[in-house]
Design an enzyme around this catalytic site. Structure first.
Site, PDB file in Angstrom:
ATOM      1  N   CYS A  57       0.212  -6.085 -12.861  1.00  0.00           N
ATOM      2  CA  CYS A  57       1.506  -6.237 -12.185  1.00  0.00           C
ATOM      3  C   CYS A  57       1.825  -7.720 -11.990  1.00  0.00           C
ATOM      4  O   CYS A  57       0.989  -8.484 -11.509  1.00  0.00           O
ATOM      5  CB  CYS A  57       1.478  -5.518 -10.835  1.00  0.00           C
ATOM      6  SG  CYS A  57       3.055  -5.632  -9.966  1.00  0.00           S
ATOM      7  N   CYS A  61       1.388  -9.840  -4.536  1.00  0.00           N
ATOM      8  CA  CYS A  61       1.049  -9.283  -3.219  1.00  0.00           C
ATOM      9  C   CYS A  61      -0.429  -9.600  -2.919  1.00  0.00           C
ATOM     10  O   CYS A  61      -1.318  -9.188  -3.681  1.00  0.00           O
ATOM     11  CB  CYS A  61       1.278  -7.775  -3.219  1.00  0.00           C
ATOM     12  SG  CYS A  61       2.905  -7.340  -3.876  1.00  0.00           S
ATOM     13  N   CYS A  64      -3.286  -6.886  -3.083  1.00  0.00           N
ATOM     14  CA  CYS A  64      -3.337  -5.863  -4.133  1.00  0.00           C
ATOM     15  C   CYS A  64      -4.253  -6.199  -5.305  1.00  0.00           C
ATOM     16  O   CYS A  64      -4.167  -7.268  -5.909  1.00  0.00           O
ATOM     17  CB  CYS A  64      -1.920  -5.601  -4.635  1.00  0.00           C
ATOM     18  SG  CYS A  64      -1.864  -4.212  -5.785  1.00  0.00           S
ATOM     19  N   CYS A 101       1.616  12.220  -4.938  1.00  0.00           N
ATOM     20  CA  CYS A 101       2.247  10.894  -4.920  1.00  0.00           C
ATOM     21  C   CYS A 101       1.779  10.107  -6.135  1.00  0.00           C
ATOM     22  O   CYS A 101       0.574  10.046  -6.390  1.00  0.00           O
ATOM     23  CB  CYS A 101       1.837  10.121  -3.669  1.00  0.00           C
ATOM     24  SG  CYS A 101       2.133  11.026  -2.163  1.00  0.00           S
ATOM     25  N   CYS A 132       6.380  12.514  -4.732  1.00  0.00           N
ATOM     26  CA  CYS A 132       6.684  11.175  -4.237  1.00  0.00           C
ATOM     27  C   CYS A 132       6.319  10.188  -5.333  1.00  0.00           C
ATOM     28  O   CYS A 132       5.304  10.370  -6.014  1.00  0.00           O
ATOM     29  CB  CYS A 132       5.876  10.888  -2.971  1.00  0.00           C
ATOM     30  SG  CYS A 132       6.227   9.246  -2.272  1.00  0.00           S
ATOM     31  N   CYS A 192      10.255   6.984   2.076  1.00  0.00           N
ATOM     32  CA  CYS A 192       8.880   6.809   2.548  1.00  0.00           C
ATOM     33  C   CYS A 192       8.652   5.308   2.620  1.00  0.00           C
ATOM     34  O   CYS A 192       8.658   4.636   1.586  1.00  0.00           O
ATOM     35  CB  CYS A 192       7.918   7.470   1.553  1.00  0.00           C
ATOM     36  SG  CYS A 192       6.172   7.166   1.925  1.00  0.00           S
ATOM     37  N   ARG A 270       1.772   8.809   8.111  1.00  0.00           N
ATOM     38  CA  ARG A 270       0.670   9.058   7.175  1.00  0.00           C
ATOM     39  C   ARG A 270      -0.473   8.070   7.365  1.00  0.00           C
ATOM     40  O   ARG A 270      -0.281   6.866   7.231  1.00  0.00           O
ATOM     41  CB  ARG A 270       1.191   8.999   5.730  1.00  0.00           C
ATOM     42  CG  ARG A 270       2.363   9.957   5.523  1.00  0.00           C
ATOM     43  CD  ARG A 270       2.785  10.094   4.077  1.00  0.00           C
ATOM     44  NE  ARG A 270       4.051  10.826   3.984  1.00  0.00           N
ATOM     45  CZ  ARG A 270       4.172  12.153   3.940  1.00  0.00           C
ATOM     46  NH1 ARG A 270       3.088  12.904   3.965  1.00  0.00           N
ATOM     47  NH2 ARG A 270       5.359  12.724   3.873  1.00  0.00           N
TER      48      ARG A 270
HETATM   49  N1  SAM Z   1       4.168  -1.522  -7.144  1.00  0.00           N
HETATM   50  C1  SAM Z   1       4.790  -0.722  -6.181  1.00  0.00           C
HETATM   51  C2  SAM Z   1       5.122  -1.448  -4.905  1.00  0.00           C
HETATM   52  O1  SAM Z   1       4.430  -2.399  -4.578  1.00  0.00           O
HETATM   53  O2  SAM Z   1       6.053  -1.030  -4.245  1.00  0.00           O
HETATM   54  C3  SAM Z   1       4.030   0.533  -5.859  1.00  0.00           C
HETATM   55  C4  SAM Z   1       2.521   0.521  -5.738  1.00  0.00           C
HETATM   56  S1  SAM Z   1       1.831  -0.364  -4.368  1.00  0.00           S
HETATM   57  C5  SAM Z   1       0.134  -0.363  -4.777  1.00  0.00           C
HETATM   58  C6  SAM Z   1       2.038   0.719  -2.989  1.00  0.00           C
HETATM   59  C7  SAM Z   1       1.539   0.252  -1.645  1.00  0.00           C
HETATM   60  O3  SAM Z   1       0.119   0.336  -1.589  1.00  0.00           O
HETATM   61  C8  SAM Z   1       1.814  -1.177  -1.208  1.00  0.00           C
HETATM   62  O4  SAM Z   1       3.108  -1.370  -0.754  1.00  0.00           O
HETATM   63  C9  SAM Z   1       0.801  -1.346  -0.088  1.00  0.00           C
HETATM   64  O5  SAM Z   1       1.356  -0.961   1.148  1.00  0.00           O
HETATM   65  C10 SAM Z   1      -0.318  -0.387  -0.465  1.00  0.00           C
HETATM   66  N2  SAM Z   1      -1.544  -1.127  -0.813  1.00  0.00           N
HETATM   67  C11 SAM Z   1      -1.790  -1.784  -1.952  1.00  0.00           C
HETATM   68  N3  SAM Z   1      -3.005  -2.371  -1.925  1.00  0.00           N
HETATM   69  C12 SAM Z   1      -3.540  -2.076  -0.725  1.00  0.00           C
HETATM   70  C13 SAM Z   1      -4.780  -2.419  -0.073  1.00  0.00           C
HETATM   71  N4  SAM Z   1      -5.683  -3.182  -0.667  1.00  0.00           N
HETATM   72  N5  SAM Z   1      -4.996  -1.938   1.162  1.00  0.00           N
HETATM   73  C14 SAM Z   1      -4.071  -1.162   1.784  1.00  0.00           C
HETATM   74  N6  SAM Z   1      -2.888  -0.832   1.220  1.00  0.00           N
HETATM   75  C15 SAM Z   1      -2.628  -1.284   0.000  1.00  0.00           C
HETATM   76 FE1  SF4 Z   2       2.375  -4.933  -7.913  1.00  0.00          FE
HETATM   77 FE2  SF4 Z   2       0.426  -4.297  -6.251  1.00  0.00          FE
HETATM   78 FE3  SF4 Z   2       2.486  -5.683  -5.372  1.00  0.00          FE
HETATM   79 FE4  SF4 Z   2       2.824  -3.090  -6.046  1.00  0.00          FE
HETATM   80  S1  SF4 Z   2       1.575  -3.874  -4.371  1.00  0.00           S
HETATM   81  S2  SF4 Z   2       4.160  -4.817  -6.568  1.00  0.00           S
HETATM   82  S3  SF4 Z   2       1.357  -2.963  -7.737  1.00  0.00           S
HETATM   83  S4  SF4 Z   2       0.998  -6.372  -6.923  1.00  0.00           S
END
Ligand code: SAM
Ligand code: SF4
Ligand code: DTB
Length: 348
Positions: A57, A61, A64, A101, A132, A192, A270
């Site tokens: 990606c 973030c 992530c 989901c 979802c 959500c 959730r």
């Molecule tokens: N890429 C899309 C986005 O960011 O909207 C969807 C997937 S993203 C992985 C979905 C959510 O997973 C993020 O907004 C975050 O809240 C949660 N998430 C991701 N990594 C995480 C982590 N290490 N610990 C807890 N929540 C996490």
């Molecule tokens: Fe990409 Fe992870 Fe951020 Fe979702 S949370 S936009 S998968 S980097």
């Protein structure tokens, strides 16, 4: 302040900070009272999560594992084959999940991805599961396509307070998150949206996080509260490792769940990522505080999860059963209502 189940969008930051500051037992009592007025207090919804497109990606973030900016060892894959996704959904249903989901590690879906996504939504919905998706930012047209395919919910987290958000993510702005939520709402899909607790944010940020959600023109029907899963190779995983902030204080986590429940009485709250490192007692407190949904199965998107067997044991210990009926806000047509659930669900 007395417990109330009236739906309000006019919460002030001061009121929300006041809830956080209540004596813990008083906060829990208020949250539990509001919870049972609006939801069956002994039922928790089982959901399964599937990563339909993992890693690679472009977003940065800080939490992530799937960001190209992280050195987490997660391998990038292409969008999964439709048939494979449907097989996983069927298995999730057999294992007792009511909701499926699906997440993609995209900044946004490309228009060329949409036909497969639409096919997936239709296929999972036809199995009788709640659907979802979380695919990143959406245009109004993409949101309409998902609505037409029958998508029940779109997950797009605000993740933290507006102020803390920009310290965690630089490749997009908080307002862009809100814009996508508007597009989802405009298309008639249930919203959500939640976030992550334990990213090194302050109590004030947690107040700002809940305040943003609880003052949206309509509460999200679904509010995931994740505890950060610290992943080695991510900015936050590495920054917080071996510090006192490596894990959020359990009581503060439960407080956040309780404040979400009180301010958004009808929403599904959730208990999402991070359960693997939570004790049964902390999870029990979260259910008491109004959490009424979990991800089951041994994997989240990329991180490990508690697993079906350990959840079955937990439910047995606590006398909790899997949610059978419809979620309250869906039962009343997806509109925020101030009616208690007992008035909306006909007696058997
Ligand atoms: N890429 C899309 C986005 O960011 O909207 C969807 C997937 S993203 C992985 C979905 C959510 O997973 C993020 O907004 C975050 O809240 C949660 N998430 C991701 N990594 C995480 C982590 N290490 N610990 C807890 N929540 C996490
Ligand atoms: Fe990409 Fe992870 Fe951020 Fe979702 S949370 S936009 S998968 S980097
Ligand atoms: C949400 O708020 N939590 C889920 C779901 N929405 C998509 C994702 C949790 C991801 C946890 C980290 C991982 O598995 O990589």
């Amino acid at each position: 302040m007395t417990a109330s189940h009236k739906i309000r969008q006019d919460w002030t930051r001061e009121e929300i900070a006041g809830l956080f500051e209540l004596p813990f037992t008083e906060l829990l009592f208020q949250a539990a009272s509001i919870h049972r007025e609006n939801h069956p207090a002994d039922q928790v919804q089982l959901c399964t999560l599937l990563s339909i497109k993992t890693g690679g990606c472009p977003e940065d973030c800080g939490y992530c594992s799937q960001s190209v900016h992280a050195d987490s060892g997660v391998k990038a894959t292409k969008l999964m084959d439709v048939r494979q996704v449907l097989q996983s959904a069927a298995q999730a249903k057999d294992n007792g999940s009511q909701r499926f989901c699906m997440g993609a590690a995209w900044r946004n879906p490309k228009d060329r991805d949409m036909p497969a996504i639409v096919e997936i939504v239709k296929g999972v919905a036809s199995m009788g599961m709640e659907t979802c998706m979380t695919l990143g930012m959406l245009t109004p047209k993409q949101a309409d396509m998902l609505a037409e395919a029958g998508l029940d919910y779109y997950n797009h987290n605000i993740d933290s307070s507006p102020e803390y958000y920009e310290r965690v993510i630089s490749t997009r702005a908080f307002d862009e998150r809100i814009e996508t939520l508007d597009h989802v709402r405009g298309a008639g899909i249930n919203v959500c949206s939640g976030g992550i607790v334990g990213m090194g944010e302050t109590r004030e940020d947690r107040v700002g996080f809940v305040h943003t959600l609880a003052t949206l023109p309509q509460h999200p029907e679904s509010v995931p509260v994740n505890a950060l899963v610290p992943v080695k190779g991510t900015v936050l995983g590495d920054m917080l490792a071996d510090t006192p902030m490596a894990k959020i204080d359990d009581i503060e986590f439960v407080r956040t769940v309780a404040v979400a429940r009180i301010t958004m009485p009808m929403s599904m709250v959730r208990l999402s990522a991070g359960r693997e490192s939570m004790s049964d007692s902390t999870q029990a407190l979260c259910f008491m505080a109004g959490a009424n949904s979990i991800f089951t199965g041994d994997k989240l998107l990329t991180a490990p999860n508690a697993g079906d067997d350990s959840d079955a044991q937990l439910f047995q210990r606590l006398g909790i059963t899997a949610l059978k009926g419809e979620e309250p806000m869906r039962a009343c047509g997806g509109k925020a209502a101030s009616k208690p659930m007992s008035e909306m669900i006909p007696a058997e």
